[in-house]
Structures are given as structure tokens and as C-alpha cells.
Design a protein around this motif. Sequence first.
Motif, PDB file in Angstrom:
ATOM      1  N   ARG A 251     -14.766  -3.805   3.853  1.00 38.19           N
ATOM      2  CA  ARG A 251     -15.145  -4.339   2.532  1.00 38.19           C
ATOM      3  C   ARG A 251     -15.215  -3.250   1.472  1.00 38.19           C
ATOM      4  N   SER A 252     -14.665  -2.077   1.796  1.00 37.32           N
ATOM      5  CA  SER A 252     -14.622  -0.977   0.834  1.00 37.32           C
ATOM      6  C   SER A 252     -13.483  -1.189  -0.157  1.00 37.32           C
ATOM      7  N   THR A 253     -13.633  -0.590  -1.321  1.00 32.58           N
ATOM      8  CA  THR A 253     -12.569  -0.660  -2.325  1.00 32.58           C
ATOM      9  C   THR A 253     -11.401   0.221  -1.925  1.00 32.58           C
ATOM     10  N   LEU A 254     -11.711   1.406  -1.426  1.00 30.04           N
ATOM     11  CA  LEU A 254     -10.685   2.315  -0.934  1.00 30.04           C
ATOM     12  C   LEU A 254     -11.305   3.226   0.117  1.00 30.04           C
ATOM     13  N   VAL A 255     -10.446   3.921   0.860  1.00 31.26           N
ATOM     14  CA  VAL A 255     -10.900   4.778   1.958  1.00 31.26           C
ATOM     15  C   VAL A 255     -10.165   6.113   1.891  1.00 31.26           C
ATOM     16  N   ILE A 256     -10.908   7.189   2.078  1.00 31.12           N
ATOM     17  CA  ILE A 256     -10.330   8.528   2.201  1.00 31.12           C
ATOM     18  C   ILE A 256     -10.830   9.092   3.514  1.00 31.12           C
ATOM     19  N   GLY A 257      -9.923   9.503   4.386  1.00 29.41           N
ATOM     20  CA  GLY A 257     -10.364   9.919   5.714  1.00 29.41           C
ATOM     21  C   GLY A 257      -9.546  11.034   6.324  1.00 29.41           C
ATOM     22  N   ALA A 258     -10.142  11.671   7.299  1.00 33.43           N
ATOM     23  CA  ALA A 258      -9.447  12.656   8.119  1.00 33.43           C
ATOM     24  C   ALA A 258      -8.586  11.909   9.142  1.00 33.43           C
ATOM     25  N   ASP A 259      -7.924  12.664  10.004  1.00 36.88           N
ATOM     26  CA  ASP A 259      -7.115  12.072  11.071  1.00 36.88           C
ATOM     27  C   ASP A 259      -8.070  11.560  12.145  1.00 36.88           C
ATOM     28  N   THR A 260      -8.520  10.330  11.974  1.00 33.80           N
ATOM     29  CA  THR A 260      -9.492   9.738  12.887  1.00 33.80           C
ATOM     30  C   THR A 260      -9.212   8.251  13.024  1.00 33.80           C
ATOM     31  N   GLY A 261      -9.751   7.647  14.082  1.00 31.99           N
ATOM     32  CA  GLY A 261      -9.443   6.251  14.367  1.00 31.99           C
ATOM     33  C   GLY A 261      -9.815   5.302  13.254  1.00 31.99           C
ATOM     34  N   ALA A 268      -4.928  -0.500   8.727  1.00 31.41           N
ATOM     35  CA  ALA A 268      -4.587  -1.770   9.376  1.00 31.41           C
ATOM     36  C   ALA A 268      -5.232  -2.950   8.669  1.00 31.41           C
ATOM     37  N   PHE A 269      -6.381  -2.728   8.039  1.00 27.42           N
ATOM     38  CA  PHE A 269      -7.022  -3.768   7.236  1.00 27.42           C
ATOM     39  C   PHE A 269      -6.295  -3.992   5.911  1.00 27.42           C
ATOM     40  N   GLY A 270      -5.344  -3.121   5.588  1.00 27.58           N
ATOM     41  CA  GLY A 270      -4.618  -3.243   4.336  1.00 27.58           C
ATOM     42  C   GLY A 270      -5.337  -2.652   3.148  1.00 27.58           C
ATOM     43  N   LEU A 271      -6.289  -1.752   3.397  1.00 22.57           N
ATOM     44  CA  LEU A 271      -7.035  -1.115   2.316  1.00 22.57           C
ATOM     45  C   LEU A 271      -6.258   0.062   1.745  1.00 22.57           C
ATOM     46  N   PRO A 272      -6.439   0.366   0.459  1.00 20.84           N
ATOM     47  CA  PRO A 272      -5.897   1.620  -0.068  1.00 20.84           C
ATOM     48  C   PRO A 272      -6.511   2.783   0.702  1.00 20.84           C
ATOM     49  N   THR A 273      -5.685   3.509   1.447  1.00 20.41           N
ATOM     50  CA  THR A 273      -6.181   4.515   2.394  1.00 20.41           C
ATOM     51  C   THR A 273      -5.412   5.811   2.236  1.00 20.41           C
ATOM     52  N   VAL A 274      -6.134   6.885   1.974  1.00 26.16           N
ATOM     53  CA  VAL A 274      -5.532   8.212   1.927  1.00 26.16           C
ATOM     54  C   VAL A 274      -6.030   8.995   3.132  1.00 26.16           C
ATOM     55  N   ARG A 314      -3.783   5.652  -7.220  1.00 23.15           N
ATOM     56  CA  ARG A 314      -2.424   5.099  -7.259  1.00 23.15           C
ATOM     57  C   ARG A 314      -2.279   3.930  -6.283  1.00 23.15           C
ATOM     58  N   LEU A 315      -2.793   4.110  -5.065  1.00 23.54           N
ATOM     59  CA  LEU A 315      -2.707   3.054  -4.059  1.00 23.54           C
ATOM     60  C   LEU A 315      -3.536   1.835  -4.466  1.00 23.54           C
ATOM     61  N   LEU A 316      -4.702   2.084  -5.042  1.00 26.78           N
ATOM     62  CA  LEU A 316      -5.546   0.989  -5.496  1.00 26.78           C
ATOM     63  C   LEU A 316      -4.839   0.191  -6.585  1.00 26.78           C
ATOM     64  N   ALA A 317      -4.185   0.872  -7.509  1.00 23.76           N
ATOM     65  CA  ALA A 317      -3.445   0.189  -8.575  1.00 23.76           C
ATOM     66  C   ALA A 317      -2.329  -0.664  -7.988  1.00 23.76           C
ATOM     67  N   LEU A 318      -1.640  -0.140  -6.978  1.00 23.38           N
ATOM     68  CA  LEU A 318      -0.583  -0.917  -6.323  1.00 23.38           C
ATOM     69  C   LEU A 318      -1.134  -2.201  -5.729  1.00 23.38           C
ATOM     70  N   LYS A 319      -2.285  -2.106  -5.084  1.00 21.09           N
ATOM     71  CA  LYS A 319      -2.868  -3.288  -4.457  1.00 21.09           C
ATOM     72  C   LYS A 319      -3.303  -4.303  -5.514  1.00 21.09           C
ATOM     73  N   LEU A 320      -3.865  -3.814  -6.597  1.00 25.35           N
ATOM     74  CA  LEU A 320      -4.329  -4.730  -7.645  1.00 25.35           C
ATOM     75  C   LEU A 320      -3.157  -5.430  -8.329  1.00 25.35           C
ATOM     76  N   GLN A 321      -2.000  -4.789  -8.335  1.00 28.59           N
ATOM     77  CA  GLN A 321      -0.812  -5.377  -8.942  1.00 28.59           C
ATOM     78  C   GLN A 321      -0.061  -6.318  -8.007  1.00 28.59           C
ATOM     79  N   ALA A 322      -0.379  -6.256  -6.712  1.00 28.19           N
ATOM     80  CA  ALA A 322       0.345  -7.069  -5.733  1.00 28.19           C
ATOM     81  C   ALA A 322      -0.012  -8.547  -5.887  1.00 28.19           C
ATOM     82  N   PRO A 323       0.955  -9.439  -5.591  1.00 34.29           N
ATOM     83  CA  PRO A 323       0.658 -10.878  -5.649  1.00 34.29           C
ATOM     84  C   PRO A 323      -0.474 -11.245  -4.695  1.00 34.29           C
ATOM     85  N   ALA A 324      -1.317 -12.157  -5.081  1.00 35.72           N
ATOM     86  CA  ALA A 324      -2.441 -12.566  -4.240  1.00 35.72           C
ATOM     87  C   ALA A 324      -1.949 -13.266  -2.995  1.00 35.72           C
TER      88      ALA A 324
END
Length: 324
Positions: A251-261, A268-274, A314-324
Motif C-alpha cells: 500500500r506504499s506509494t513507491l519503494v526504494i530498496g536494496a537487493d533484497t526479497g 511484483a505488486f506493480g509498485l514504482p520500485t527503484v 519518474r516511475l511514479l509518473a508513469l504509473k499515474l499516467q497509465a490507464p486504470a
Amino acid sequence: MKVLIVKTSSMGDVIHTFPAVEDASLARPDVSFDWCVEEAFAGIVALHPAIGRIHTVAIRRWRKALFNGGTWREAATLRRTLRECRYDLVIDAQGLLKSALVARQAGAPIAGFDRSSAREPSATLFYDVTYGVPRDLHAIERTRRLFGLALGYQPDLSTLASGIVPPPGGLSGVPEKTAFLLHGTSREDKKWPVDNWIGTARLLVERGMAPVTTWSNERERAVAEAIAKAVPSTIVVPKSPLADIAAILGRSTLVIGADTGLTHLASAFGLPTVAVFLATEPGLTGPRGPYASTLLAAAGGRTDPAEVVAEAERLLALKLQAPA
């Protein structure tokens, strides 16, 4: 037709298998799927609606008590339970000797990678049918191809869907926009310096987002608390069951993470993820998803937080622009 999937670990490897399950559940509605996985990741496997029964192994724990009677009783119970299920086919999606030995316990025909494709060629000695899949493909595509060959269909590799959604739950009373910072990982050489996490959290706050982080051991707790001390609006989630963290993460708006599960789970949830990679090469195992991106840190683990946050925006903007 009853099929048992064997992919015991790690969390990222388990998550990389979901697109293959999604392909198979659509292409072969006559097939039911069960899964055998490490006990720690049973809750992750349960996220996919096509999975029926989940069998757990404890190879990591068993290795530490190999001569304990309880270990052998647990292993014997697993073997008996698997055989009682009377599977028509077992797909060893891991290609390791340990996974092949687990697959063998079901007493059913086993399909897996051939000697040139398996991560450990010795595993193929236990397979009844083997398939060649190039090793220079991403792990997700390799598994999708393996399932297609084993079950007789052609996966549509132009699309990618995991088929999972976040479990119920989440945080209450928090700002609408949250950014989950996943600093914890199993290897020290994968960890981004704490100063970089603090810099990232500050930039997110400037953009109206509340940083969220968590921890699973004392070292990670120290990092989480250091971020919160430097950026007081940071929300630190106490050590919690994996399902609870997955609900908050999803339920996060976006995610920033290390190389972790959990970074793989976010994508996989389709979140903007860096994903910020330091010591590992993302080409064959990095997060994949419609809004996932990987940044490689320079020598010494230095990556500009501004670059990371800009990519997340940038990824968040892409998701917000995507068709619902």
C-alpha cells in the motif's frame, strides 16, 4: 492434473516464479498447483490465488540439527504427506541438488532444467524429463519457459504479470503518500550506506512523502533508528511477521530498496520500485515489473540519493499516467 512446484528459496527466487504460475493457470485451467517451499516463505507463496496446498521444508534449520531425531521425523512426515497427495508431475523450478532431493520425495515424475540449463547439473540425475532453457535469460523468463515446456503451452513473453495482490492490512493514521525504504539485506556488501538512506529520506519529505522503514535484526534496527533520528517524520515499523510487512509494502506509494526479497515483492505488486544494487549484477535476477528500475551504485556503494529519488518520481509518473 495435479502439479507440485518445488522452489524452496530464496524469497526473490520464489517471487520470480509467480509469472510462470500465472501463465500456467491461464493456459492450463485443468491443472491444479501445490508448492513446496521453505517455511519462512510460505506466506509469500500464499499470495498467489492459483496455489492450493503449501508444503513447507526447513532445510536451513535441518542442516543445523542434522543428527536430531526431530529433524528426521519432520523430513519423514513431509515425504509421507507429499506421497499421499499423489501428484501427476513435479516441476523443480530451482535446479539445485537440494530441490531435486525434495522433489524426489513426492514419488512422481519430475520435470526440470537439463544439464546445460540447471544451476547444479547434478540435480538432473533425479529428473525424469529435462528441458533446455538458455542460462543467459532472466530468471523470470527461464522459469516461464520451463513451465511452458513441461505443461505444453507457449508463454506470451511480451507481457509480464505476477498474479498477486497485497494481503489485507497496512498502516493506519499515516500520510496518504508513503515511500518504503528497504535497507535490510542478507549480505553486508549489498547494503547502501546509511548516509545515503538519510539523504533519500530527506528528499522524499521535501516532496511530501512520509518515509517508512522496518527492521528484522539488531543491525537493521540501528539503521532504521538512525534514519528516523535524522529525519523525524520517518515511520519505523517494528519487527513484524512477513505478511504484515507485505501488507504495508503493498500500500506504499513507491519503494526504494536494496537487493533484497521485499524489493522483488514490491515490483511484483506493480509498485514504482527503484532497486539499488551494489555487489550483485541485476541483469539475470534483478526486479522486473512495469514500474521497476535498477540503479547500479559506484565503487564504495555511493549512489546519489537525488538520482534515486528522481528515478522513483519518474516511475511514479508513469504509473499515474497509465490507464486504470
